[in-house]
Design a protein around this motif. Structure first.
Motif, PDB file in Angstrom:
ATOM      1  N   THR B  57     -62.821 -51.496  23.544  1.00 21.00           N
ATOM      2  CA  THR B  57     -63.448 -51.114  22.283  1.00 21.00           C
ATOM      3  C   THR B  57     -64.935 -50.861  22.536  1.00 21.00           C
ATOM      4  O   THR B  57     -65.478 -51.286  23.572  1.00 21.00           O
ATOM      5  CB  THR B  57     -63.313 -52.236  21.232  1.00 21.00           C
ATOM      6  OG1 THR B  57     -64.034 -53.382  21.706  1.00 21.00           O
ATOM      7  CG2 THR B  57     -61.855 -52.593  21.003  1.00 21.00           C
ATOM      8  N   ASP B 102     -72.171 -45.285  23.242  1.00 21.08           N
ATOM      9  CA  ASP B 102     -71.375 -44.076  23.386  1.00 21.08           C
ATOM     10  C   ASP B 102     -72.313 -42.977  23.864  1.00 21.08           C
ATOM     11  O   ASP B 102     -73.164 -42.502  23.109  1.00 21.08           O
ATOM     12  CB  ASP B 102     -70.731 -43.688  22.047  1.00 21.08           C
ATOM     13  CG  ASP B 102     -69.748 -42.533  22.202  1.00 21.08           C
ATOM     14  OD1 ASP B 102     -70.014 -41.634  23.030  1.00 21.08           O
ATOM     15  OD2 ASP B 102     -68.699 -42.536  21.526  1.00 21.08           O
ATOM     16  N   VAL B 130     -60.796 -47.404  22.681  1.00 22.29           N
ATOM     17  CA  VAL B 130     -59.936 -47.533  21.505  1.00 22.29           C
ATOM     18  C   VAL B 130     -60.768 -48.039  20.335  1.00 22.29           C
ATOM     19  O   VAL B 130     -61.836 -48.616  20.533  1.00 22.29           O
ATOM     20  CB  VAL B 130     -58.763 -48.519  21.757  1.00 22.29           C
ATOM     21  CG1 VAL B 130     -57.802 -47.942  22.766  1.00 22.29           C
ATOM     22  CG2 VAL B 130     -59.286 -49.872  22.193  1.00 22.29           C
ATOM     23  N   GLN B 131     -60.281 -47.809  19.118  1.00 21.49           N
ATOM     24  CA  GLN B 131     -61.026 -48.218  17.922  1.00 21.49           C
ATOM     25  C   GLN B 131     -60.960 -49.731  17.739  1.00 21.49           C
ATOM     26  O   GLN B 131     -59.991 -50.364  18.037  1.00 21.49           O
ATOM     27  CB  GLN B 131     -60.443 -47.519  16.694  1.00 21.49           C
ATOM     28  CG  GLN B 131     -60.603 -46.013  16.732  1.00 21.49           C
ATOM     29  CD  GLN B 131     -62.050 -45.549  16.807  1.00 21.49           C
ATOM     30  OE1 GLN B 131     -62.895 -46.086  16.108  1.00 21.49           O
ATOM     31  NE2 GLN B 131     -62.342 -44.580  17.656  1.00 21.49           N
TER      32      GLN B 131
END
Lengths: 140, 131
Positions: B57, B102, B130-131
């Protein structure tokens, strides 16, 4: 102005030439020692035109830069060597573009142009004193 | 040999030695990046502390936000770029600014559409985001 201060301008082209030489020794040696870290800067067209691998091109570029730096640092053929490196840097700027790296490369190219214009300084292997342009000299 | 030639030789050797030794220290075999980063020490330690070895995550990525352990998410994949920090041709700061974030926008803005940076980046992939 005392005598020592009046002598300082003679060291300006020496400092510039040696500083730029150090930059090219470092970058050239770095490319020879670890060419894999530099392949992203090789334009695709260079690989296609030469038929050589990116690693080979980086190594060749590194050898070229070290050799030119060695000539420049000892003051041998200062003007043609600086002119060649200036053109080399112009090519890199054109390839990299005007990002932060490209702007720094322009500064290096400008320094090389300055060395090209000045030529041999006082501790170059073949020193020849520069002749100032008469029109720019202050009238006595 | 004249004085200025002696000075030229001395200063020249000094500059070449300084720059050359610096380059060797920074790029020599001892600091060479391993061929696959999945076996690097930092990755091995980091993945052992996460429950999923292949999916992460953004919160997990954010924990690796420094030069000692630098992860970044780019275009849906997660990369451990710790060993690349000091090898990035554009300087370490460009990579350090991506640690724990990010970095898609920064990477695409600088290297978008360029095959070689993408290929270089791929060697640092450790999983997907992944979220």
């Amino acid at each position: 102005m005392n005598k020592n201060m009046k002598q300082l301008p003679f060291f300006a082209p020496i400092v510039l030439r040696l500083g730029l030489s150090g930059v090219f020794v470092w970058f050239g040696a770095s490319q020879i020692l670890d060419p894999g870290a530099w392949i992203s800067y090789i334009p695709t067209i260079a690989v296609h035109v030469t038929g050589l691998s990116s690693l080979t091109l980086v190594t060749c570029n590194g050898i070229f830069e070290v050799l030119m730096a060695l000539l420049l640092v000892f003051g041998i053929w200062v003007r043609p060597v600086a002119a060649l490196l200036f053109l080399h840097m112009c090519g890199i700027v054109a390839s990299v573009g005007l990002d932060s790296i490209g702007v720094r490369d322009i500064a290096i190219a400008t320094g090389l142009l300055s060395v090209t214009l000045y030529g041999n300084d006082i501790i170059s292997w073949h020193y020849a004193p520069p002749v100032p342009p008469e029109g720019l000299l202050p009238k006595k | 040999m004249t004085t200025n030639k002696k000075l030229a030789l001395t200063l020249g050797i000094l500059v070449v030695a300084t720059a050359g030794i610096t380059a060797i220290v920074q790029n020599g075999p001892s600091t060479a990046r391993p061929a696959t980063t999945t076996t690097s020490t930092s990755t091995a330690i980091s993945t052992s502390t996460t429950q999923g070895p292949d999916t992460y995550t953004l919160a997990q990525v954010a924990q690796h936000n420094n030069g000692a352990s630098c992860w970044t998410a780019i275009n849906g994949d997660v990369y451990d770029v710790t060993s690349w920090i000091n090898e990035h041709p554009g300087g370490p700061q460009a990579i350090l600014s991506l640690c724990g974030t990010d970095g898609s926008a920064a990477f695409n803005g600088q290297h978008g559409g360029q095959a070689r940076p993408a290929a270089e980046l791929a060697t640092f992939k450790i999983g997907t985001l992944v979220q």
